[in-house]
Design an enzyme around this catalytic site. Structure first.
Site, PDB file in Angstrom:
ATOM      1  CB  SER A 160      -0.907   0.000   1.230  1.00 31.66           C
ATOM      2  OG  SER A 160      -1.704   1.161   1.267  1.00 31.66           O
ATOM      3  N   GLY A 161       0.631   2.134  -0.955  1.00 39.64           N
ATOM      4  CA  GLY A 161       1.428   3.346  -1.071  1.00 39.64           C
ATOM      5  C   GLY A 161       2.584   3.219  -2.031  1.00 39.64           C
ATOM      6  CB  THR A 168      -3.908   3.912  -7.891  1.00 46.64           C
ATOM      7  OG1 THR A 168      -4.425   3.004  -6.903  1.00 46.64           O
ATOM      8  CG2 THR A 168      -5.070   4.599  -8.570  1.00 46.64           C
ATOM      9  CG  ASN A 176      -1.512   5.391  -0.544  1.00 49.54           C
ATOM     10  OD1 ASN A 176      -1.274   6.536  -0.909  1.00 49.54           O
ATOM     11  ND2 ASN A 176      -1.874   4.431  -1.378  1.00 49.54           N
ATOM     12  CB  SER A 236      -7.128   1.136  -4.218  1.00 47.17           C
ATOM     13  OG  SER A 236      -6.694   2.021  -5.210  1.00 47.17           O
ATOM     14  CD  GLU A 295      -4.255  -2.173   3.489  1.00 42.55           C
ATOM     15  OE1 GLU A 295      -4.558  -1.263   2.708  1.00 42.55           O
ATOM     16  OE2 GLU A 295      -5.037  -2.634   4.353  1.00 42.55           O
TER      17      GLU A 295
END
Length: 1179
Positions: free
Chosen positions: A285-286, A290, A332, A336, A561
């Site tokens: 994540s981060g 995306t 983040n 998403s 995560e």
């Protein structure tokens, strides 16, 4: 493996013959001209296969052409494998095929039996292997890598080494003592910052870290690791995505690693191989997944633009789904909170025909519950900040700080983000995907309803702690936005109907139960709104139109995560990442190495960490985590504590499971160990919704709540597998979605992008080596590079290779089988033996080898195309000239024939018409001449006769000697005679005028046929003019005779007869064209000219009559009253001057009218009037 020979072969197939000849060459001949050895590589468990691969010595081919079996030794080996599998012994050699012992484990690849391998575990504790070349570095005192006391890697030069210890001088000048076993060779500076990690001479962790760091510091965030693209998040705007970069990669002008290059490769392979592709983007994540997906879609939209609208719609879906599905987390700012697979479909010509979006497991709990430092979904804050006044008044919107769901965290804004501008962009995106304003307002109303639901509070109503909703603004606003009454909403939130047999009764809820019911309604409305929004987008993208089966799927799913407190959502997210990691291992390690083994390629397997056991922990039945979770969810009295105890009781033996005190348990994922808190697991897994809430939504006036309730009812009415099977839980449903996703991805060719997070603070230009190294380790990047360096990424069947490159052979090969042709091609182009392998069915080549063949093939094909072009051009030009010549010949004959036919037709028509016209004209001319000549003869005869009588009478009168009085008495008789003659002349004139009127009528009849009778009309016109002139001449002669006999003694020339104005030269009078002769042109174009001529004629007649009357009256006055005071001579002179003035004006107007008539095509033929001129001169 079984091979068959063709019926024409006697003893051996061409494959066997060739391989045996190669084996004999290896045994008998010494390689004298082999190329120099490849650069040394770091040692690993993967060794390069030998240059030749021969068939087993005991492989036989029967005389009937059928292949015999492998020797009994091979059969004994296979039998041993079967026995080991039956005994449950695990074989850890990759490339061998075996059946999994646990047949009850779910798998997305084969639902009946799983076919795969476990693989060997990575070397324990990620121990670094000692390179065999380190002694050379110590001896030459070259640059090496050593591990420092802080655990990081440092670069330095070896100063001295003694036994197991070495002294290294670091780049900062410090000298450290390290173990010799921990030294790793460093690459030369020329290899610093290479595009592909395969190009590194020494592949180890510090070299990879340094290469990525070097490129990251220069904003080169993309690097290649074999078949995998590594993308390091820059946390800033990097200028490498402009239109010039898109054009460069489209034109193949750039070969630097980039997401555009990966998308371009997927597009070209889809078009060339006609196989669907997939781009799988993974990472923590981060890490920037995306944004990477956005760039990939943007490039594909540029490639397959089609009609620009569909490409723009696809790009704008990012803005919509980010607003409704992304949120700020502790790691983040734009995380998403759902998984997304965008499948872009293309037409036969490579243009985008549509797209379809699939979503997975939206994190609904974030709507009602937030952790410190996090935000809910972006749409809540964007609506509160950017809604226009009219919409804000309609929804009764407040600021974000006034809603309880949003103020659970103190983070209401994101640094550098303007929520109001984001809302405006969202509205524009919704307009682009053609969502009408009414639907947009309905969606905003549902968002506002969720916010107002969070503000509903409850108050106690009795001593048993039962509550009901407070009748405040929140309750009223939520009910109005949902389309129900406040009482209905209050009843649904504070009561629960219990079924007791056939009867049911309403049970009051406690405070916590009421809050849970309210939150469940809010989560259900938001999740249903999100699903409805995705459906509307898919309708707009219209994938069902022109879909032909070619597609590129881009997977952007939540990353791994690990927070301080991890709940059910993190549990599902990390399970999804485990499944994606297995897909990654399957394609880059398992299937790759298994194919080498099955095709007879010598191969030592590359070790990697297989996460299959971790997946078994989740999916195994009946003792997997999901199975135990569903089992516990079905017990009415189960709690989160009982769930944790059951997991610890059944899974404590697994090395990937760790029990903890209380409600917690840990799982050792591929990316690290994560501790989960079971608090809320059961409730979130059940995802229950009271029937009262469903009924409430069904009775609402608004369209969307009714739609949400109807879908919920339809889902509950779907038949299950068996009557005893309970309703599917959220976990089981999510696992089924992942299996479906894996099935879909298995039908595509994957392209992997690994996103790396350089630091945890989300700051630019900060590179934390330990964090990056941890991500590289669990992603298996080093193993990917190793297998890419040692492997053969390019593979083609013998037949495909021979068909594609066989025509490049300079000499025709005696043997026409595909294998012989393939080997001959490789020898002709001097491909090194270590650069390819010959398998049983395929030809394997290392990276870069196929490029030379493709370049040569392209050159030859271009040459062939050039020759064909010139030949076809020459043939086409020659054919064109022949056709052109023939066409011209045919045209000349046809045109000549047409002209001759037209000439014959025109000649016949003109000859017949001319003869007929000539006959008519001659008849008319003769008739007119006869009439006019008779009239002229009669006139001359009458004039001569009258003159003779006058002469006789005058002589007789002079002979008689009469007195003066008698002579005067004779004058009245003369005047009477003269008057009689004048009357006779006037009668004749009237008769002629009648004849003239008759002629005019005839002329008007002939005007309709003026083209045929033009000459005749003009002749009649001249006849009329001459008649008028003759009449005037006769009248003048009569007056002249009367004047001659008069005894008044006046001079003969004093009295001026009106004849002078008629005695203008005949040429001038003959050239005038009276209006009566003007043809009546069809269509009425000449009406204006005919009227002008008619006016002139009337004026001429009126003036003639006037002057005649004046002259006659003057003559009478002169004869009757010789002594009158009026002087007739003066009056005649004045009359003459007046006549001359009028004559000039009239001639001018007559010329103008004639000029106008000549312009309209009525120019008279003067040659036909010559005889009139002669006649006029005679007159």
């Amino acid at each position: 493996m079984m091979l068959s020979a063709s019926p024409t072969s006697i003893a051996k197939s061409s494959l066997e013959e060739m391989l045996e000849s190669l084996r004999r060459q290896d045994e008998d001949e010494k390689p004298k001209d082999l190329p120099p050895a490849l650069p040394s590589r770091p040692t690993s468990k993967a060794r390069l296969p030998s240059a030749r691969r021969s068939l087993p010595t005991n492989f036989r081919v029967d005389s009937n052409g059928e292949s015999g079996g492998i020797s009994s030794e091979v059969e004994r080996k296979e039998e041993g494998k079967r026995k080991e599998e039956e005994l449950g012994v695990k074989r850890h050699v990759l490339g061998s095929r075996k059946m999994r012992k646990f047949v009850n484990v779910d798998s997305p690849y084969n639902l009946e039996a799983v076919e795969g391998t476990k693989g060997e575990d990575r070397v324990s504790d990620a121990k670094v292997e000692v390179n065999d070349n380190i002694g050379h570095f110590i001896k030459k005192k070259l640059r090496v890598w050593c591990r420092l006391s802080n655990g990081l890697w440092g670069s330095g030069t070896i100063q001295s080494a003694s036994g197991e210890e070495s002294f290294v001088s670091l780049s900062n000048g410090n000298v450290v003592k390290v173990s010799t076993n921990e030294l790793l060779p460093a690459n030369p500076e020329i290899l610093e910052g290479v595009n592909d990690l395969i190009q590194l001479s020494y592949l180890n962790e510090p070299s990879v870290l340094q290469n990525l760091k070097y490129r990251y510091s220069r904003d080169m965030i993309y690097s290649k690791a074999g078949l995998v693209l590594i993308a390091v998040n820059p946390y800033k705007d990097v200028q490498i995505y402009g239109e010039e970069f898109v054009t460069s990669y489209r034109q193949k002008a750039a070969d630097i690693p980039h997401v555009f290059a990966t998308a371009d490769t997927a597009y070209n392979e889809m078009m060339n191989d006609r196989v669907s592709q997939s781009i799988i983007i993974s990472g923590e994540s981060g890490a920037g997944k995306t944004e990477t997906a956005k760039m990939a879609m943007r490039y594909l939209a540029a490639l397959g633009g089609g009609n620009g609208r569909i490409g723009r719609k696809i790009l704008e879906t990012h803005c919509i789904l980010e607003a409704f599905g992304n949120a700020k987390t502790s790691k983040n700012d734009n995380s998403s909170r759902f998984g997304k697979l965008t499948e872009i479909h293309f037409t036969e010509m490579g243009k985008i025909s549509g797209a379809e979006i699939q979503t997975f497991l939206l994190e609904k709990s974030r709507v009602v519950q937030l952790a410190a430092g996090e935000r809910s979904y972006h749409i809540f804050y964007q609506l509160c900040a950017g809604a226009p006044p009219t919409l804000r008044e309609k929804l009764n919107l407040k600021m974000a700080s006034e809603y309880n769901y949003l103020i659970q965290s103190d983070s209401l804004v994101i640094n550098g983000v303007d929520d109001a501008k984001k809302f405006q962009k969202l509205v524009e995106a919704l307009d682009i995907v053609q969502m009408c304003k009414e639907e947009q307002e309905q969606a905003y109303a549902m968002i506002a309803a969720v916010l107002w639901l969070g503000n509903i509070s409850f108050q106690s109503i009795d001593n048993e702690h039962y509550v009901e909703a407070s009748a405040d603004e929140a309750l009223t606003s939520a009910a109005r936005l949902m389309g129900c009454t406040s009482n209905e909403l209050n009843q649904a939130l504070s009561t629960h109907r219990v079924q007791a047999g056939k009867d049911s009764f309403a049970k009051k809820l406690t405070l916590q139960q009421a809050i849970d019911t309210r939150d469940a309604l809010a989560k259900f409305i938001y999740a249903s709104l999100f699903d409805w929004l995705v459906e509307q987008i898919n309708k707009s993208l219209g994938v069902h139109k022109k879909y032909i089966g070619r597609s590129i799927s881009i997977l952007d799913i939540y990353g791994f995560e690990s927070f301080k407190k991890n709940s059910f959502e993190q549990f599902c997210i990390n399970y999804a990442n485990e499944r994606l990691q297995q897909h990654f291992n399957r394609h880059l390690f398992k299937l790759e190495q298994e194919e080498y083994g099955l095709d007879g390629i010598d191969w030592n397997n590359v070790d990697f960490e297989d996460n299959q056991e971790c997946l078994d922990l989740f999916e195994k039945k009946p003792l997997g985590i999901f199975s135990l979770l569903d089992e516990e969810s079905n017990f009415p009295n189960s709690t989160d504590f009982t769930l944790a105890n059951k997991l610890k009781q059944h899974l404590h033996s697994s090395s990937y499971f760790k029990g903890d005190r209380g409600r917690a348990f840990g799982v050792r994922h591929f990316a690290g160990e994560v501790l989960y808190d079971t608090n809320g697991f059961l409730e979130k897994n059940r995802d229950s919704l009271n029937s009262e809430l469903v009924q409430l939504l069904s009775s609402c006036n608004s369209q969307l709540p009714r739609l949400f309730a109807r879908k919920r009812i339809n889902q509950s009415l779907k038949p299950t597998i068996s009557s005893d099977t309970p309703k599917q839980s959220v976990g089981t449903n999510f696992k089924g979605q992942l299996f479906k996703l894996m099935h879909q991805l298995e039908n595509t060719k994957p392209h992997f992008i690994r996103c790396i997070k350089p630091n945890c603070k989300q700051l630019p230009d900060m590179y934390e080596e330990e964090l990056v190294l941890q991500q590289l380790r669990y992603c298996g990047i080093l193993e990917v590079v190793k297998i890419s360096r040692a492997g053969y990424p390019t593979r083609m069947t013998h037949l495909e290779f021979a068909e594609r490159y066989g025509f490049l052979l300079l000499e025709t090969n005696a043997s026409q089988d595909p294998l012989s042709i393939s080997v001959a091609v490789l020898k002709q182009f001097n491909v090194l033996p270590d650069m390819y392998r010959v398998g049983f069915t395929k030809l394997y080549l290392r990276t870069g080898q196929i490029g030379a063949l493709e370049d040569r093939r392209k050159q030859v094909l271009q040459g062939v195309i050039q020759v064909q072009k010139y030949f076809r051009g020459h043939r086409a030009r020659r054919l064109f000239h022949e056709l052109n010549k023939g066409a011209k010949t045919i045209q000349s004959f046809v045109c000549g024939e047409n002209i001759r036919r037209k000439y014959a037709i025109e000649a016949n028509r003109c000859s017949s018409f001319a003869s007929h016209l000539l006959d008519e004209q001659l008849a008319s001319v003769i008739y007119l001449q006869s009439v006019i000549r008779g009239w002229l003869a009669r006139r001359d005869f009458n004039n001569m006769h009258n003159l003779k009588q006058l002469n006789r009478e005058s002589v007789k009168s002079r002979r008689k000697d009469m007195p003066h009085e008698q002579q005067i008495q004779v004058v009245p008789s003369v005047m009477a005679e003269l008057q009689r003659k004048v009357l006779k002349a006037e009668a004749i004139l009237g008769q002629k005028e009648q004849e003239n009127a008759t002629l005019r009528e005839q002329l008007q009849q002939y005007e309709a046929r003026w083209l045929e009778y033009e000459a005749k009309m003009k002749s009649m016109e001249d006849m009329w003019q001459k008649q008028m002139a003759s009449l005037q001449t006769s009248l003048a002669a009569a007056r002249k005779s009367l004047a001659a006999d008069s005894n008044a003694g006046q001079r003969r020339g004093d009295v001026v007869s009106p004849r002078y104005y008629d005695s203008e030269d005949n040429v001038s009078m003959g050239s005038r064209t009276p209006v009566g002769n003007m043809p009546d042109v069809v269509g009425g174009r000449e009406n204006g000219s005919l009227n002008a001529v008619g006016n002139l004629l009337k004026e001429f007649e009126q003036r003639r009559q006037t002057f005649d009357d004046d002259a006659k009256s003057l003559a009478e006055i002169r004869m009757a009253q010789p002594t009158s005071n009026v002087n007739p001579d003066d009056e005649f002179r004045r009359l003459k001057r007046r006549f001359e003035t009028w004559k000039k004006e009239y001639k001018l107007r007559l010329k103008e009218t004639k000029a106008r008539l000549h312009k309209r095509g009525y120019e008279s033929d003067k040659t036909r009037r010559k005889w009139w001129e002669k006649l006029g001169s005679r007159s």
